[in-house]
Design a protein around this motif. Structure first.
Motif, PDB file in Angstrom:
ATOM      1  N   LEU A   1      12.250  13.382  33.980  1.00 33.55           N
ATOM      2  CA  LEU A   1      11.916  11.961  34.007  1.00 33.55           C
ATOM      3  C   LEU A   1      11.674  11.547  35.450  1.00 33.55           C
ATOM      4  O   LEU A   1      12.442  11.925  36.337  1.00 33.55           O
TER       5      LEU A   1
ATOM      6  N   GLU B   1      13.611  11.572  20.469  1.00 35.36           N
ATOM      7  CA  GLU B   1      12.156  11.733  20.452  1.00 35.36           C
ATOM      8  C   GLU B   1      11.468  10.493  19.895  1.00 35.36           C
ATOM      9  O   GLU B   1      10.376  10.116  20.351  1.00 35.36           O
TER      10      GLU B   1
ATOM     11  N   ARG C   1      11.356   7.928  22.668  1.00 33.53           N
ATOM     12  CA  ARG C   1      10.396   8.332  23.695  1.00 33.53           C
ATOM     13  C   ARG C   1       8.964   8.144  23.194  1.00 33.53           C
ATOM     14  O   ARG C   1       8.065   7.809  23.974  1.00 33.53           O
TER      15      ARG C   1
ATOM     16  N   THR D   1      11.649   4.974  28.423  1.00 34.62           N
ATOM     17  CA  THR D   1      12.200   5.997  29.313  1.00 34.62           C
ATOM     18  C   THR D   1      13.657   6.193  28.940  1.00 34.62           C
ATOM     19  O   THR D   1      14.510   5.354  29.225  1.00 34.62           O
ATOM     20  N   LEU D   2      13.952   7.300  28.264  1.00 34.08           N
ATOM     21  CA  LEU D   2      15.301   7.541  27.749  1.00 34.08           C
ATOM     22  C   LEU D   2      15.921   8.741  28.452  1.00 34.08           C
ATOM     23  O   LEU D   2      15.362   9.837  28.432  1.00 34.08           O
ATOM     24  N   TYR D   3      17.073   8.498  29.045  1.00 32.89           N
ATOM     25  CA  TYR D   3      17.839   9.555  29.697  1.00 32.89           C
ATOM     26  C   TYR D   3      19.023   9.892  28.805  1.00 32.89           C
ATOM     27  O   TYR D   3      19.865   9.050  28.520  1.00 32.89           O
ATOM     28  N   LYS D   4      19.102  11.143  28.344  1.00 31.90           N
ATOM     29  CA  LYS D   4      20.123  11.576  27.381  1.00 31.90           C
ATOM     30  C   LYS D   4      21.214  12.376  28.085  1.00 31.90           C
ATOM     31  O   LYS D   4      20.937  13.264  28.887  1.00 31.90           O
TER      32      LYS D   4
END
Length: 338
Positions: A73, A152, A155, A160-163
């Motif tokens: 990212l 998913e 996204r 903007t996904l931070y896992k």
């Protein structure tokens, strides 16, 4: 407490499903998590610099990081509008002083108290996409309970996904450092991690004085009928405190075998405080002590049962070392004096 139980069970189900999918998928996940952790060190060295006064570190943007899914990212600047779908990560954000940049939290977020004033965006495993989109975030943080298909999906919506997916204490510390880098709050992140490491050192140094024959067997029941084996941070906390988890011969989160617990005969029992069993209506402590044959267990005969607040014990966030300290005090009260 019903919400707490639901949250614990939600986390449990997500982790149990993950554990059952062992093999290549799990190997890939662990590899991704390790890459995400190593990325912290790389970012600390290459993507930070002193500010004008030459004291605090600041993040250099654009910044590229890798999360637990292995996805890279890129952030052009520090996020200004953050949504957290995980109580643990919400606690991290508040601990880093990002209160004014939090625009949504999960339905279960209740710490610190300021989290209760934030807009709610649904559950931890399947958040409400409409609520998240309405918050117009430039960063969404997904926690350990968010499934890959949901990641998913979000996204795919352009978010903007931070896992995160912490399995060990080091993962938790690295998550704090990484979020500090992403949000340009590194100084606070490093201070927080340094304090947590002091707590860890205090426990492990005392536990190191124990002889093998002095180490106590520990049984932990974090939700009615469920315990945890190796490969998860709760098991690691018991080990760091000098205890021997009787479920360490199993992997991950498991339904208990009552006869096996009797046979293993733990010296100490830890459980989630204030939880009530939905089926019997009994508090968890009463459920444990009233099981057939469990009156023979040394921990019950000696009264060595300790309840620990579920949010502290189950959330892989800044208070996890508080849980470590409380576990150590419960297992070895003579060694870890309050």
């Amino acid at each position: 407490m019903k919400k707490l139980l639901v949250l614990l069970l939600t986390v449990l189900v997500a982790l149990t499903i993950s554990a059952c999918g062992a093999g290549n998928d799990e190997t890939k996940k662990d590899s991704s998590a390790q890459k995400a952790s190593s990325e912290v060190e790389n970012n600390e060295n290459s993507d930070t610099e002193p500010n004008e006064e030459g004291t605090d570190k600041v993040t250099v943007y654009p910044l590229t990081v890798k999360d637990a899914t292995g996805l890279e990212l890129t952030f052009e600047k520090a996020p200004e509008r953050i949504v957290s779908t995980s109580p643990s990560e919400t606690e991290i954000l508040f601990a880093l002083g990002l209160d004014d940049k939090i625009y949504g939290v999960s339905d279960f977020d209740d710490y610190p108290k300021e989290a209760l004033t934030k807009s709610k965006v649904g559950g931890v495993s399947k958040p409400n996409e409409e609520a998240i989109i309405a918050a117009d975030p430039d960063l969404v943080i997904g926690g350990i309970s968010m499934k890959d298909d949901i990641v998913e999906k979000f996204r795919g919506l352009g978010l903007t996904l931070y896992k995160t997916e912490p399995k060990k204490l080091d993962d938790i510390l690295n998550n704090i450092l990484q979020i500090g880098i992403i949000t340009n709050t590194q100084e606070k992140a490093e201070e927080l991690v340094a304090q947590m490491k002091k707590d860890i050192d205090a426990v492990t140094e005392a536990a190191a004085t124990l002889k093998d024959e002095e180490k106590k067997k520990v049984y932990i029941e974090f939700s009615p009928g469920w315990t945890v084996g190796k490969g998860e941070f709760m098991d690691e906390l018991i080990t760091l405190a000098g205890g021997i988890n009787i479920a360490s011969d199993m992997e991950g989160w498991n339904a208990i075998n009552e006869e096996k617990v009797i046979q293993d005969n733990p010296d100490v029992i830890l459980y989630t405080a204030e939880v009530v069993d939905d089926k019997s209506g009994k508090p968890l402590a009463e459920l444990i002590t009233s099981r057939n044959g469990w009156e023979k267990i040394s921990a019950i005969q000696d009264g060595n049962l300790t309840g620990i607040e579920g949010n502290i014990m189950s959330r892989p966030g800044p208070r996890i070392t508080d849980a470590l300290t409380q576990m150590a005090e419960a297992i070895y009260p003579e060694l870890f004096k309050k």
